[in-house]
Design a protein around this motif. Structure first.
Motif, short mmCIF file in Angstrom:
data_model
loop_
_atom_site.label_atom_id
_atom_site.label_comp_id
_atom_site.label_asym_id
_atom_site.label_seq_id
_atom_site.Cartn_x
_atom_site.Cartn_y
_atom_site.Cartn_z
N ASP A 1 103.71 64.92 18.46
CA ASP A 1 105.29 64.74 18.28
C ASP A 1 105.65 64.24 16.78
OD1 ASP A 1 105.98 65.88 20.70
OD2 ASP A 1 105.86 63.82 21.64
N PHE A 2 104.79 62.91 16.72
CA PHE A 2 105.21 62.40 15.23
C PHE A 2 103.71 61.89 14.48
CE2 PHE A 2 109.11 61.83 17.51
CZ PHE A 2 109.89 61.98 16.53
N PRO A 3 102.99 62.94 14.24
CA PRO A 3 101.55 62.68 13.39
C PRO A 3 101.96 62.21 12.17
CG PRO A 3 102.12 64.91 13.67
CD PRO A 3 103.09 64.50 14.23
N ILE A 4 101.12 61.55 11.48
CA ILE A 4 101.49 61.13 10.00
C ILE A 4 101.94 62.02 9.29
CG2 ILE A 4 98.96 61.58 9.24
CD1 ILE A 4 101.53 58.47 8.27
N GLY A 5 101.64 63.35 9.32
CA GLY A 5 102.07 64.43 8.42
C GLY A 5 103.64 64.63 8.80
N ARG A 6 103.97 64.58 9.94
CA ARG A 6 105.40 64.62 10.31
C ARG A 6 106.42 63.42 9.89
NH1 ARG A 6 109.20 65.37 15.71
NH2 ARG A 6 111.15 65.96 14.37
N LEU A 7 105.66 62.31 10.10
CA LEU A 7 106.11 61.17 9.76
C LEU A 7 106.45 61.08 8.10
CD1 LEU A 7 104.36 58.34 11.80
CD2 LEU A 7 106.56 59.25 12.04
N SER A 8 105.40 61.58 7.38
CA SER A 8 105.60 61.51 5.92
C SER A 8 106.67 62.40 5.47
CB SER A 8 104.30 62.06 5.14
OG SER A 8 103.27 61.39 5.60
N GLU A 9 106.87 63.53 6.07
CA GLU A 9 108.09 64.24 5.90
C GLU A 9 109.40 63.69 6.12
OE1 GLU A 9 107.36 67.75 8.29
OE2 GLU A 9 105.58 68.79 7.28
N LEU A 10 109.30 62.83 7.06
CA LEU A 10 110.77 61.96 7.46
C LEU A 10 110.66 60.89 6.42
CD1 LEU A 10 110.40 62.63 11.38
CD2 LEU A 10 111.86 63.66 9.74
N GLY A 11 109.84 60.63 5.54
CA GLY A 11 109.99 59.58 4.54
C GLY A 11 109.13 58.12 5.19
N VAL A 12 108.10 58.38 6.01
CA VAL A 12 107.29 57.24 6.25
C VAL A 12 105.95 57.69 6.04
CG1 VAL A 12 106.33 55.64 8.14
CG2 VAL A 12 108.55 56.31 8.15
N THR A 13 105.33 57.17 4.79
CA THR A 13 104.11 57.62 4.23
C THR A 13 102.75 56.68 4.96
OG1 THR A 13 104.48 56.50 2.41
CG2 THR A 13 104.95 59.00 2.40
N THR A 14 103.11 55.34 5.13
CA THR A 14 102.36 54.46 5.44
C THR A 14 102.96 53.51 6.26
OG1 THR A 14 103.13 53.03 3.55
CG2 THR A 14 100.82 54.47 3.41
N ASP B 1 115.89 59.49 8.28
CA ASP B 1 115.51 60.90 8.92
C ASP B 1 114.65 60.52 10.15
OD1 ASP B 1 116.78 62.24 6.67
OD2 ASP B 1 115.08 62.58 5.62
N LEU B 2 113.97 59.63 10.09
CA LEU B 2 113.22 59.29 11.33
C LEU B 2 114.08 58.78 12.36
CD1 LEU B 2 110.42 59.12 12.71
CD2 LEU B 2 110.11 56.83 11.62
N VAL B 3 114.92 58.08 11.92
CA VAL B 3 115.88 57.59 12.97
C VAL B 3 116.71 58.60 13.77
CG1 VAL B 3 117.98 56.17 13.40
CG2 VAL B 3 116.19 55.27 11.85
N ARG B 4 117.16 59.72 13.02
CA ARG B 4 117.63 60.83 13.58
C ARG B 4 116.63 61.48 14.62
NH1 ARG B 4 120.36 60.68 8.73
NH2 ARG B 4 118.97 61.78 7.61
N ALA B 5 115.49 61.68 14.07
CA ALA B 5 114.46 62.43 15.04
C ALA B 5 114.19 61.65 16.16
CB ALA B 5 113.10 62.71 14.16
N VAL B 6 114.01 60.35 16.15
CA VAL B 6 113.92 59.43 17.26
C VAL B 6 115.32 59.41 18.33
CG1 VAL B 6 113.51 57.01 18.11
CG2 VAL B 6 112.15 57.86 16.22
N GLN B 7 116.33 59.43 17.81
CA GLN B 7 117.35 59.51 18.41
C GLN B 7 117.69 60.72 19.47
OE1 GLN B 7 120.38 58.66 15.58
NE2 GLN B 7 120.58 56.74 16.19
N ALA B 8 116.99 61.92 18.78
CA ALA B 8 117.09 63.18 19.43
C ALA B 8 116.10 63.13 20.53
CB ALA B 8 116.79 64.21 18.71
N VAL B 9 114.73 62.79 20.45
CA VAL B 9 113.79 62.17 21.29
C VAL B 9 114.37 61.70 22.62
CG1 VAL B 9 111.61 61.72 21.87
CG2 VAL B 9 111.94 62.88 19.88
N LEU B 10 115.20 60.40 22.29
CA LEU B 10 115.44 59.63 23.30
C LEU B 10 116.83 59.88 23.96
CD1 LEU B 10 114.73 56.10 21.45
CD2 LEU B 10 113.35 57.30 23.39
N ALA B 11 117.37 61.06 23.57
CA ALA B 11 118.81 61.52 23.95
C ALA B 11 118.74 61.62 25.78
CB ALA B 11 119.24 62.63 23.39
#
Length: 351
Positions: free
Chosen positions: A315-328, A338-348
């Protein structure tokens, strides 16, 4: 280095905290005992008079030391389980009774601890050839905002003091309009080995107060962060924190109860959402939780964590996290928008 010593490297014991945690005086040292694995084993840990930590595991069924946990080569699952639970006890002690002691000067250590407490940012060592250099980075884009290192005084003041002893210094980013006025005051110097138009060096010998330096550190953190980024005061926030399964398998605890108690991290507050990122070799965000309470117990701050959703490691491997702005994920950090929006969609569908 012993297994126990790895948990207390570059840390300094706070003697005043030992008794509150449960240590008792034994001659010149302080000792702590805790049973684990359904009372089959006992951790016996001592803090010696010089601050060194030594420990052993006692097999309570046999009444003798259990040495298998010290084996470095691959061992069985049971030994790993014993070692992991013992490691959790050592980590609790390190967090509750010790403070970071990364530097030779008290002021440098105080400032580093204050930065961690204020922002929740975890320092790292950027230079292999300069292991004592430590940086703090913006959690948004990983740019440096504070660099601690040791140099001889004459390299900073260019020999004006006539002294060449080794000192701790701090480099911070500064508003170019403010820089000239600071350079006219004691304790502030043109930046050592960084852009002298936008960085400043402070010798950490108490010639500049902690309060003044921390105010400049906060401004430096703001300057290196993307324009417009700001925490949402008074509103629930979103965080991501790392978890090392070799030290603590949170999944085992969540399998028992969706409510867990963790040491309070950074600026996380009740009502915030927290993602738990599993470090290498997994390198994926696996759990989404809500912080339901912050409280103090035993002289330490704790937070109650409630599991909202378990994710797959795709769901959120490091590759996708990097695309969403979280590299480390080196420590507690806010999620990117961007990650917040993706997490909100998952938790909807969880609410």
């Amino acid at each position: 280095m012993s297994f126990e010593a790895t948990f207390f490297e570059k840390k300094q014991v706070d003697w005043a905290r030992l008794a509150a945690f449960g240590f008792v005086k034994e001659g010149e040292s302080w000792a702590y005992r805790e049973t684990f694995l359904e009372n089959s084993f006992e951790a016996y840990i001592r803090v010696l008079a010089d601050g060194e930590v030594v420990g052993e595991i006692i097999d309570l069924d046999l009444g003798e030391p259990y040495l298998a946990y010290q084996v470095v080569s691959p061992v069985g699952a049971f030994v790993n389980q014993v070692r992991d639970q013992y490691a959790q006890i050592l980590e609790k002690i390190a967090q509750a009774c010790f403070t970071d002691h990364l530097f030779r000067s008290d002021q440098a250590n105080r400032l580093a601890q204050a930065i961690v407490k204020t922002y929740g940012d975890v320092p790292d060592h950027p230079f292999q050839r300069i292991p004592d250099a430590v940086v703090f980075r913006s959690p948004v884009n990983q740019k440096w905002y504070a660099l601690f290192m040791s140099v001889t005084r004459d390299k900073v003041d260019h020999g004006k003091s006539g002294r060449s002893e080794l000192v701790d210094i701090l480099n911070i980013k500064i508003d170019e309009k403010v820089l000239p006025s600071l350079l006219g005051q004691d304790g502030y110097y043109p930046s050592y080995h960084m852009n002298k138009k936008s960085w400043l060096t402070i010798i950490l010998d108490n010639s500049v107060s902690d309060e003044a330096i921390l105010a400049l550190v906060g401004n430096s953190r703001h300057l290196v962060s993307p324009k417009g980024y700001q925490a949402r005061d008074g509103e629930p926030d979103y965080w991501i924190i790392p978890a090392n399964l070799n030290l603590y398998d949170i999944g085992l605890d969540f399998a028992t109860s969706k409510e867990q108690i963790w040491p309070h991290k950074g600026n996380i507050k009740a009502g915030d959402t927290m993602g738990i990122y599993i470090t290498a070799p997994t390198r994926a965000m696996r759990y989404l939780c809500q912080i339901t309470a912050i409280f103090k117990e035993g002289g330490k701050d704790w937070m109650k964590v409630s599991l909202l959703k378990t994710l797959t490691d795709t769901d959120f491997p490091i590759g996708r996290l990097s695309e969403l702005g979280v590299t480390t994920v080196r420590g507690p950090r806010r999620m990117t928008p961007d990650l917040v929006r993706a997490v909100q969609a998952v938790l909807a569908d969880v609410k």
